[in-house]
Write a protein that holds these residues in place. Structure first.
Motif, short mmCIF file in Angstrom:
data_model
loop_
_atom_site.label_atom_id
_atom_site.label_comp_id
_atom_site.label_asym_id
_atom_site.label_seq_id
_atom_site.Cartn_x
_atom_site.Cartn_y
_atom_site.Cartn_z
N ILE A 97 -30.07 -18.26 -2.70
CA ILE A 97 -29.55 -19.63 -2.67
C ILE A 97 -29.17 -20.04 -1.25
N ILE A 98 -28.68 -19.12 -0.45
CA ILE A 98 -28.34 -19.42 0.94
C ILE A 98 -29.61 -19.72 1.74
N THR A 99 -30.66 -18.95 1.52
CA THR A 99 -31.93 -19.18 2.23
C THR A 99 -32.52 -20.53 1.84
N ALA A 100 -32.51 -20.83 0.55
CA ALA A 100 -33.01 -22.13 0.10
C ALA A 100 -32.19 -23.27 0.70
N ALA A 101 -30.88 -23.10 0.73
CA ALA A 101 -30.00 -24.12 1.30
C ALA A 101 -30.29 -24.33 2.78
N SER A 102 -30.52 -23.27 3.49
CA SER A 102 -30.83 -23.36 4.91
C SER A 102 -32.11 -24.15 5.15
N GLU A 103 -33.14 -23.87 4.36
CA GLU A 103 -34.42 -24.59 4.48
C GLU A 103 -34.24 -26.08 4.19
N LEU A 104 -33.52 -26.39 3.12
CA LEU A 104 -33.34 -27.79 2.73
C LEU A 104 -32.44 -28.53 3.71
N VAL A 131 -23.32 -25.36 6.18
CA VAL A 131 -23.88 -25.39 4.82
C VAL A 131 -24.01 -23.97 4.30
N ARG A 132 -24.54 -23.07 5.13
CA ARG A 132 -24.70 -21.67 4.70
C ARG A 132 -23.36 -21.06 4.30
N VAL A 167 -24.25 -22.23 -8.95
CA VAL A 167 -24.03 -23.08 -7.80
C VAL A 167 -25.15 -24.11 -7.79
N ARG A 168 -24.77 -25.39 -7.69
CA ARG A 168 -25.74 -26.47 -7.62
C ARG A 168 -25.58 -27.18 -6.28
N LEU A 169 -26.69 -27.40 -5.61
CA LEU A 169 -26.71 -28.05 -4.30
C LEU A 169 -27.54 -29.32 -4.39
N SER A 170 -27.07 -30.36 -3.74
CA SER A 170 -27.83 -31.59 -3.68
C SER A 170 -27.90 -32.05 -2.23
N PHE A 171 -29.11 -32.23 -1.74
CA PHE A 171 -29.36 -32.69 -0.38
C PHE A 171 -29.94 -34.09 -0.47
N LEU A 177 -40.13 -26.43 1.41
CA LEU A 177 -39.88 -26.97 0.08
C LEU A 177 -40.34 -26.02 -1.02
N GLY A 178 -41.55 -25.51 -0.90
CA GLY A 178 -42.06 -24.58 -1.91
C GLY A 178 -41.24 -23.31 -1.96
N GLY A 179 -40.83 -22.83 -0.80
CA GLY A 179 -39.99 -21.63 -0.74
C GLY A 179 -38.65 -21.86 -1.40
N ALA A 180 -38.04 -23.02 -1.12
CA ALA A 180 -36.75 -23.34 -1.75
C ALA A 180 -36.90 -23.41 -3.27
#
Length: 117
Positions: A24-31, A3-4, A57-61, A89-92
């Motif tokens: 965005i990479i950090t948020a993606a990693s958390e999610l 994902v990263r 860039v839009r990400l959907s989990f 979640l709050g961090g993302a």
């Protein structure tokens, strides 16, 4: 890790700077971790998006796990059901320009984030 890498590739493709790439990479990693740890796995979409002159860039989990009974509480810093720091979640949300979450207990959760250039 996959994902990263996918997020990094798309972030570079749209021309995000290093700071925005990192966010965005950090948020993606958390999610992604939440999707695995709490949702039992799921799917992620990584899309390049254009709205007028801006690109992003839009990400959907999405998972089909137990869902989140109280989203407001789950977004509260230091709230955790799994023994972590309770910042995922709050961090993302803070690392994203856009953040949307929908969850139904017993059905699953979908989190969509975006970062714009």
């Amino acid at each position: 890790m996959r994902v990263r890498q996918a997020v990094r590739t798309r972030a570079v493709e749209v021309g995000l700077g290093l700071v925005d790439q990192t966010k965005i990479i950090t948020a993606a990693s958390e999610l992604a971790r939440n999707t695995l740890d709490y949702g039992g796995g799921g799917e992620v979409r990584v899309d390049v998006v254009h709205e007028g002159a801006r690109k992003g860039v839009r990400l959907s989990f999405e998972d089909h796990g137990p869902g989140i009974a109280d989203i407001a509480q789950a977004l509260t810093d230091h709230y955790t059901t799994g023994g972590g720091l309770g910042l995922g979640l709050g961090g993302a949300k803070r690392l994203s320009n856009e953040f949307h979450i929908e969850s139904t207990p017993g059905v699953g959760t979908r989190v969509t984030i975006a970062r714009w250039k």
